[in-house]
Design a protein around this motif. Structure first.
Motif, PDB file in Angstrom:
ATOM      1  N   SER A  43      14.202   6.461  11.495  1.00  0.00           N
ATOM      2  CA  SER A  43      14.819   6.060  12.761  1.00  0.00           C
ATOM      3  C   SER A  43      14.484   4.607  13.076  1.00  0.00           C
ATOM      4  N   GLY A  44      15.408   3.945  13.773  1.00  0.00           N
ATOM      5  CA  GLY A  44      15.185   2.583  14.216  1.00  0.00           C
ATOM      6  C   GLY A  44      14.831   1.648  13.071  1.00  0.00           C
ATOM      7  N   ASN A  45      13.897   0.736  13.321  1.00  0.00           N
ATOM      8  CA  ASN A  45      13.503  -0.241  12.313  1.00  0.00           C
ATOM      9  C   ASN A  45      12.714   0.363  11.161  1.00  0.00           C
ATOM     10  N   ALA A  46      12.252   1.614  11.323  1.00  0.00           N
ATOM     11  CA  ALA A  46      11.539   2.286  10.232  1.00  0.00           C
ATOM     12  C   ALA A  46      12.487   2.714   9.111  1.00  0.00           C
ATOM     13  N   SER A  47      13.785   2.657   9.362  1.00  0.00           N
ATOM     14  CA  SER A  47      14.763   3.062   8.343  1.00  0.00           C
ATOM     15  C   SER A  47      14.712   2.185   7.096  1.00  0.00           C
ATOM     16  N   ILE A  48      14.064   1.052   7.194  1.00  0.00           N
ATOM     17  CA  ILE A  48      13.965   0.162   6.040  1.00  0.00           C
ATOM     18  C   ILE A  48      13.121   0.789   4.927  1.00  0.00           C
ATOM     19  N   MET A  49      12.360   1.857   5.240  1.00  0.00           N
ATOM     20  CA  MET A  49      11.552   2.544   4.225  1.00  0.00           C
ATOM     21  C   MET A  49      12.372   3.512   3.373  1.00  0.00           C
ATOM     22  N   TYR A  50      13.612   3.740   3.746  1.00  0.00           N
ATOM     23  CA  TYR A  50      14.448   4.714   3.037  1.00  0.00           C
ATOM     24  C   TYR A  50      14.499   4.411   1.536  1.00  0.00           C
ATOM     25  N   GLN A  51      14.236   5.428   0.741  1.00  0.00           N
ATOM     26  CA  GLN A  51      14.257   5.379  -0.725  1.00  0.00           C
ATOM     27  C   GLN A  51      13.136   4.509  -1.309  1.00  0.00           C
ATOM     28  N   THR A  52      12.104   4.244  -0.533  1.00  0.00           N
ATOM     29  CA  THR A  52      10.944   3.532  -1.068  1.00  0.00           C
ATOM     30  C   THR A  52       9.779   4.507  -1.222  1.00  0.00           C
ATOM     31  N   ASP A  53       8.830   4.155  -2.084  1.00  0.00           N
ATOM     32  CA  ASP A  53       7.644   4.961  -2.326  1.00  0.00           C
ATOM     33  C   ASP A  53       6.569   4.526  -1.338  1.00  0.00           C
ATOM     34  N   VAL A  54       6.501   5.205  -0.224  1.00  0.00           N
ATOM     35  CA  VAL A  54       5.590   4.828   0.853  1.00  0.00           C
ATOM     36  C   VAL A  54       4.144   4.850   0.371  1.00  0.00           C
ATOM     37  N   VAL A  55       3.780   5.899  -0.340  1.00  0.00           N
ATOM     38  CA  VAL A  55       2.400   6.056  -0.811  1.00  0.00           C
ATOM     39  C   VAL A  55       1.996   4.894  -1.712  1.00  0.00           C
ATOM     40  N   GLN A  56       2.820   4.587  -2.688  1.00  0.00           N
ATOM     41  CA  GLN A  56       2.472   3.543  -3.651  1.00  0.00           C
ATOM     42  C   GLN A  56       2.472   2.157  -3.009  1.00  0.00           C
ATOM     43  N   GLU A  57       3.425   1.920  -2.119  1.00  0.00           N
ATOM     44  CA  GLU A  57       3.500   0.610  -1.456  1.00  0.00           C
ATOM     45  C   GLU A  57       2.235   0.342  -0.636  1.00  0.00           C
ATOM     46  N   VAL A  58       1.756   1.347   0.076  1.00  0.00           N
ATOM     47  CA  VAL A  58       0.562   1.169   0.901  1.00  0.00           C
ATOM     48  C   VAL A  58      -0.685   1.095   0.026  1.00  0.00           C
ATOM     49  N   LYS A  59      -0.764   1.945  -0.987  1.00  0.00           N
ATOM     50  CA  LYS A  59      -1.928   1.933  -1.884  1.00  0.00           C
ATOM     51  C   LYS A  59      -2.043   0.591  -2.608  1.00  0.00           C
ATOM     52  N   ASN A  60      -0.919   0.022  -3.032  1.00  0.00           N
ATOM     53  CA  ASN A  60      -0.940  -1.273  -3.722  1.00  0.00           C
ATOM     54  C   ASN A  60      -1.510  -2.381  -2.845  1.00  0.00           C
ATOM     55  N   ARG A  61      -1.298  -2.276  -1.540  1.00  0.00           N
ATOM     56  CA  ARG A  61      -1.731  -3.343  -0.628  1.00  0.00           C
ATOM     57  C   ARG A  61      -3.130  -3.117  -0.073  1.00  0.00           C
ATOM     58  N   THR A  62      -3.595  -1.883  -0.042  1.00  0.00           N
ATOM     59  CA  THR A  62      -4.895  -1.591   0.571  1.00  0.00           C
ATOM     60  C   THR A  62      -5.960  -1.156  -0.428  1.00  0.00           C
ATOM     61  N   GLY A  63      -5.524  -0.640  -1.568  1.00  0.00           N
ATOM     62  CA  GLY A  63      -6.475  -0.122  -2.550  1.00  0.00           C
ATOM     63  C   GLY A  63      -7.017   1.251  -2.216  1.00  0.00           C
ATOM     64  N   LEU A  64      -6.504   1.863  -1.150  1.00  0.00           N
ATOM     65  CA  LEU A  64      -7.006   3.166  -0.710  1.00  0.00           C
ATOM     66  C   LEU A  64      -6.016   4.282  -1.042  1.00  0.00           C
ATOM     67  N   THR A  65      -6.557   5.442  -1.400  1.00  0.00           N
ATOM     68  CA  THR A  65      -5.722   6.614  -1.630  1.00  0.00           C
ATOM     69  C   THR A  65      -4.971   6.955  -0.356  1.00  0.00           C
ATOM     70  N   THR A  66      -3.673   7.158  -0.493  1.00  0.00           N
ATOM     71  CA  THR A  66      -2.792   7.300   0.677  1.00  0.00           C
ATOM     72  C   THR A  66      -1.960   8.570   0.569  1.00  0.00           C
ATOM     73  N   TYR A  67      -1.740   9.202   1.705  1.00  0.00           N
ATOM     74  CA  TYR A  67      -0.909  10.399   1.784  1.00  0.00           C
ATOM     75  C   TYR A  67       0.092  10.212   2.923  1.00  0.00           C
ATOM     76  N   VAL A  68       1.267  10.814   2.766  1.00  0.00           N
ATOM     77  CA  VAL A  68       2.309  10.669   3.787  1.00  0.00           C
ATOM     78  C   VAL A  68       2.870  12.035   4.154  1.00  0.00           C
ATOM     79  N   ILE A  69       3.273  12.184   5.405  1.00  0.00           N
ATOM     80  CA  ILE A  69       3.806  13.444   5.913  1.00  0.00           C
ATOM     81  C   ILE A  69       4.826  13.131   7.008  1.00  0.00           C
ATOM     82  N   ASN A  70       5.801  13.977   7.162  1.00  0.00           N
ATOM     83  CA  ASN A  70       6.758  13.865   8.260  1.00  0.00           C
ATOM     84  C   ASN A  70       6.020  13.914   9.598  1.00  0.00           C
ATOM     85  N   ASP A  71       6.490  13.148  10.574  1.00  0.00           N
ATOM     86  CA  ASP A  71       5.770  13.049  11.847  1.00  0.00           C
ATOM     87  C   ASP A  71       5.719  14.361  12.621  1.00  0.00           C
ATOM     88  N   ALA A  72       6.800  15.125  12.602  1.00  0.00           N
ATOM     89  CA  ALA A  72       6.794  16.410  13.308  1.00  0.00           C
ATOM     90  C   ALA A  72       5.826  17.387  12.649  1.00  0.00           C
TER      91      ALA A  72
END
Length: 297
Positions: A76-105
């Motif tokens: 939704s909104g400006n967050a739609s730019i993440m569509y079809q991207t690998d959220v976990v890998q993108e964040v892990k590449n920038r932080t070096g930390l193991t990352t997990y993602v889940i739907n907000d609801a």
């Protein structure tokens, strides 16, 4: 162990640092910027993250994510730019930390299951009313994800529309649908859902018409959840769930609907409750999800 939690919304991004007991140690909020591409968005997202001392990152956002962490439906909104991207890998590449993602609801539901008003039930559901309709189903082990991570997408329940076409029932049950319906009757007035509900309580005819239709749509969804899953409790989230009149009226409509639509001979004891957690539920749920996934690896 400490957790960096991120709640990505279309308008705002919320950050928190939590301890092992899921107590928030620090938090902040920034605007979800409209950026040129996903690379710039993830740079911005990670620059603001509260990761000092964190061991894991838990992220939640609108949308459905596959097993790898790729967003497979639009957000939704400006967050739609993440569509079809690998959220976990993108964040892990920038932080070096193991990352997990889940739907907000689902994050909010996991928070309620672990610490809130779904706790102790072997079958429960969360139903979240906002710009859209979100939700999730839970059993004694936690979230029920479904074969395609689609479980709990209550918005997609079909209903016959007034013109004979099949519509999404969520488009009649969301807060934005209530505002649209009232605005159609008052096109020159800018108004929000809270004001419409205040007018409903004062028996203004147009507000009564719109709110009654809205409540009926929500009730239909709750009855469908009951028919499919038969939970012991359905926790209602969203700002409107704080209003006592709303919860009481919804519970009464639900009980009457179950009796008339299913059977007056069946005694339904499903409780209709408000969610115990509000603004922080997504952050806490994202952290709980990260901890559970890490220990179940």
């Amino acid at each position: 162990m400490k957790f960096a939690a991120v709640d990505i919304g279309g308008t705002f991004i919320k950050y928190a640092l939590l301890d092992e007991q899921m107590q928030i140690l620090d938090q902040k909020q920034v605007v979800t910027m409209a950026l040129m591409d996903a690379e710039a968005f993830y740079d911005y997202l990670c620059e603001e993250m509260l990761i000092d001392g964190a061991d894991l990152i838990g992220i939640c956002a609108p949308g459905i994510f596959d097993d790898q962490g790729i967003m497979v439906t639009a957000s939704s909104g400006n967050a739609s730019i993440m569509y079809q991207t690998d959220v976990v890998q993108e964040v892990k590449n920038r932080t070096g930390l193991t990352t997990y993602v889940i739907n907000d609801a689902r994050a909010a539901g996991l928070c309620e299951w672990k610490m809130g008003n779904c706790r102790g039930f072997d079958r429960s559901a969360c139903y979240l009313i906002g710009t859209g309709i979100g939700g999730c189903l839970m059993d004694e082990h936690g979230l029920i994800r479904g074969s395609h991570h689609f479980s709990g997408e209550f918005s997609y329940m079909p209903v016959w529309g007034r013109d004979g076409k099949v519509e999404q029932l969520g488009n009649h049950a969301s807060m934005s649908s209530l505002i649209r319906a009232y605005h159609a009757l008052h096109p020159y007035e800018t108004i929000d859902g809270e004001t419409i509900c205040e007018r409903y309580l004062k028996h203004e005819p147009d507000a009564v018409t719109c709110v009654s239709h809205w409540l009926q749509a929500i009730t239909m969804q709750l009855i469908t959840i009951t028919a499919v899953y038969d939970p012991g409790v359905i926790c209602i989230g969203g700002g409107i769930s704080r209003a006592d009149w709303f919860l009481k009226e919804l519970a009464a409509r639900y009980q009457a609907g179950c009796a008339s639509f299913i059977s007056p001979m069946l005694s339904f004891h499903t409780e209709i409750r408000s969610c115990a957690f509000y603004n922080e539920a997504n952050l806490i749920g994202a952290a709980i999800h990260a901890r559970r996934e890490f220990y179940h690896m």
